[in-house]
Scaffold this active site. Structure first.
Site, PDB file in Angstrom:
ATOM      1  CB  CYS A 108      -0.905   0.007   1.227  1.00 46.40           C
ATOM      2  SG  CYS A 108      -2.047  -1.392   1.307  1.00 46.40           S
ATOM      3  NE  ARG A 164      -7.366  -2.347   2.016  1.00 47.49           N
ATOM      4  CZ  ARG A 164      -8.330  -3.204   2.230  1.00 47.49           C
ATOM      5  NH1 ARG A 164      -9.525  -2.965   1.768  1.00 47.49           N
ATOM      6  NH2 ARG A 164      -8.123  -4.287   2.952  1.00 47.49           N
ATOM      7  CB  VAL A 167      -4.997  -8.607   5.076  1.00 49.97           C
ATOM      8  CG1 VAL A 167      -5.686  -9.102   6.337  1.00 49.97           C
ATOM      9  CG2 VAL A 167      -3.758  -9.454   4.787  1.00 49.97           C
ATOM     10  CG  ASN A 208       3.427  -0.522   2.917  1.00 46.73           C
ATOM     11  OD1 ASN A 208       4.577  -0.389   2.555  1.00 46.73           O
ATOM     12  ND2 ASN A 208       2.640  -1.462   2.449  1.00 46.73           N
ATOM     13  CG  ASP A 263      -1.675  -7.228   8.806  1.00 41.49           C
ATOM     14  OD1 ASP A 263      -2.502  -7.189   7.880  1.00 41.49           O
ATOM     15  OD2 ASP A 263      -0.541  -6.714   8.722  1.00 41.49           O
ATOM     16  CB  ILE A 265      12.482 -12.299 -15.926  1.00 36.85           C
ATOM     17  CG1 ILE A 265      12.449 -11.342 -17.119  1.00 36.85           C
ATOM     18  CG2 ILE A 265      13.514 -11.844 -14.900  1.00 36.85           C
ATOM     19  CD1 ILE A 265      11.904  -9.973 -16.802  1.00 36.85           C
TER      20      ILE A 265
END
Length: 547
Positions: free
Chosen positions: A2, A49, A53, A75, A97, A288
């Site tokens: 976030c 955001r 969760v 964050n 959390d 990659i």
């Protein structure tokens, strides 16, 4: 991931200032909120955001009915939040959390709060009743945080520096922006006019110390002593626990896989645990490179061995060169090896060969590298929705939630407690202890478990034409000897010593003029007399093969 953003004591119109918050919109494509602080017309929070969760009630800033005087923007992930909730009997209002931060703070204050958090985080906590603002960042700085503060008390905070550099303030034409130090929290007084005054900056945890939250975690009891089998058993316990706790999510999990030791161990252990928990979707792994690169071949072998649903992303040299400008803008750095490694979006960062080769140095050198994580491995998690496990601590900014089990507090502190002779290379093989720990596990093919460290410059391309050589050939035509001769005059701070460094610095200055001090010095390995800042300096690299 976030994006968090906040202003305290702004002199300018907030509706104008909030445009700066949109410069980090890539961090959270699911929702955005801009909210003024009650009673303070010049204070506000902004939040982008990524709903990993509690998609329904996880919007921020978090405010609880029980503590209406507290505001929180954060964050990160707090892996032990349920265990702490149960231990202290906290009544949750959401499933987020980070809510645990509010409960812990109300119970025991900021110092106890940060010490009990097992996870990665950056937060802004406002206590209206006590007129305090608190900033905090996790031990290793896995989650980024930048701040700007003026002498008259204007404070601006953001997940990325780019969300602050365009802000205006009446007392200065140039707002100084600095990274917030990892493993610290800061206490600030909130004044009636919305401005702040710093009270103290506290280092709450040293990475080699056992963290305070150990007394509340669920790890089985470790065995004492430094016998080899004892140490190997403890490392397996801690590594498995480091991955298990990071399964906390409402989204699907994927894994970045380079085919190197670290990412391969993470992927194999992760898949084993997903099967044990009976997750109903296949583990997605991603690699990659350029066609037939060593990393692609190794990652393919690992994926076949562990049974993941594997994906390969191919790029060519032209695409790599074209990405440099965006990479430098996104990473907010001109450090050579960080930029080199980040172009491929699935890079082994400088810390990978920190773990590989600094084991033969003193603990002080090892600690120096861990301290410098914030400089050389900025957490630019990268609009793929979901989660990615890996051993790296930065990724291209595409709204991915990145989790880093090798930087687990308990795992790293235990490893640093081991005698130096256990951590040094053995028979010329780096990470020998880690390889030996999992030798009989059948997690990986032997050739992968004992695969030597590969520089990203060579691993993603062919040996004959490495990414390193592609860059040098291109930049040779972009930076001439005359420019290098005047480099000290043009760039007196951190003067670039190579044409590659000069080229990156030019791009950085175009995006972030006057911000060169964000990087205190270039990454360069200290354990040998190196001229190139990459794993190419390791002893198994041969000049005739890696030209």
């Amino acid at each position: 991931m976030c994006g968090i953003w906040a202003l305290f004591g702004s002199d300018d119109c907030l509706s104008v200032q909030c445009l700066s918050a949109m410069r980090i919109a890539h961090r959270g494509p699911d929702a955005f909120r801009f909210e003024n602080v009650n009673g303070y017309t010049n204070c506000c929070f902004g939040f982008h955001r990524l709903a990993v969760v509690d998609p329904l009630f996880g919007m921020q800033p978090i405010r609880l009915r029980k503590y209406p005087f507290l505001w929180l923007c954060y964050n990160g992930e707090i892996y032990n939040h349920r265990r702490l909730q149960q231990h202290f009997g906290f009544e949750y209002q959401t499933n987020v959390d980070g809510e645990i931060i509010l409960h812990l703070y109300n119970k025991g204050g900021i110092e106890q709060t940060v010490g009990l958090l097992d996870g990665v985080f950056a937060f802004i906590l406002l206590d209206i009743t006590n007129k305090k603002v608190f900033l905090g960042r996790d031990t290793y700085g896995v989650r980024p945080l930048f701040k700007a503060m003026t002498e008259d008390g204007f404070l601006a905070v953001c997940s990325e520096a780019k969300g602050l550099v365009t802000l205006k303030h009446s007392t200065t034409p140039f707002l100084k922006v600095d990274p917030f130090p990892p493993g610290h929290y800061e206490v600030l007084d909130l004044k009636p006019n919305g401005k702040v005054a710093s009270v103290e900056m506290v280092k709450y945890h040293h990475c080699r110390d056992e963290p305070s939250h150990v007394i509340y975690d669920s790890v089985e009891k470790l065995f004492p002593g430094f016998e080899l089998e004892t140490v190997k058993n403890n490392l397996r316990i801690l590594f498995n626990n480091a991955i298990k706790k990071r399964l906390m999510t409402d989204r699907r999990i994927g894994c970045l896989l380079s085919g190197g030791l670290d990412s391969s161990l993470v992927a194999a252990t992760l898949l084993k645990q997903l099967k044990e928990t009976q997750i109903q979707y296949p583990l997605q792994t991603f690699a990659i490179g350029m066609e037939d690169s060593p990393d692609l071949l190794a990652a393919r072998k690992v994926a076949n061995h562990i049974g993941s649903e594997h994906h390969e992303v191919l790029f060519n040299s032209e695409e790599g060169i074209q990405a440099l400008d965006e990479v430098i803008f996104s990473l907010e750095t001109y450090d050579i090896t960080t930029i080199r490694a980040s172009v491929g979006k699935i890079p082994p960062p400088p810390t990978s060969h920190c773990r590989a080769s600094l084991n033969n140095r003193s603990l002080r050198d090892y600690m120096r590298i861990l301290t410098l994580l914030k400089l050389f491995c900025m957490v630019m998690e990268a609009s793929v929705q979901g989660l990615v496990f890996n051993t790296v601590s930065f990724i291209f900014p595409f709204s991915l939630e990145l989790r880093v089990p090798f930087l687990d507090h308990r795992f790293s502190s235990y490893y640093l407690s081991l005698p130096p002779e256990m951590r040094i290379p053995k028979n010329g093989i780096e990470k020998h202890l880690l390889r030996e720990t999992f030798e009989d596990s059948n997690l990986l093919p032997k050739e992968i478990l004992w695969r030597p460290k590969e520089a990203f410059s060579d691993g993603i391309t062919s040996v004959k034409n490495s990414w390193f050589k592609i860059l040098q050939d291109y930049i040779e035509h972009e930076v001439d000897d005359t420019m290098m001769a005047a480099a000290a005059q043009k760039f007196p701070f951190n003067t670039p010593k190579t044409k590659e460094g000069y080229y990156y610095r030019q791009i950085f200055e175009r995006h972030y003029p006057g911000r060169a001090d964000w990087l205190t010095h270039y990454w360069m390995p200290k354990w040998i007399n190196a001229t190139d800042p990459s794993a190419r300096t390791l002893t198994h690299y041969k000049s005739d093969a890696k030209a």
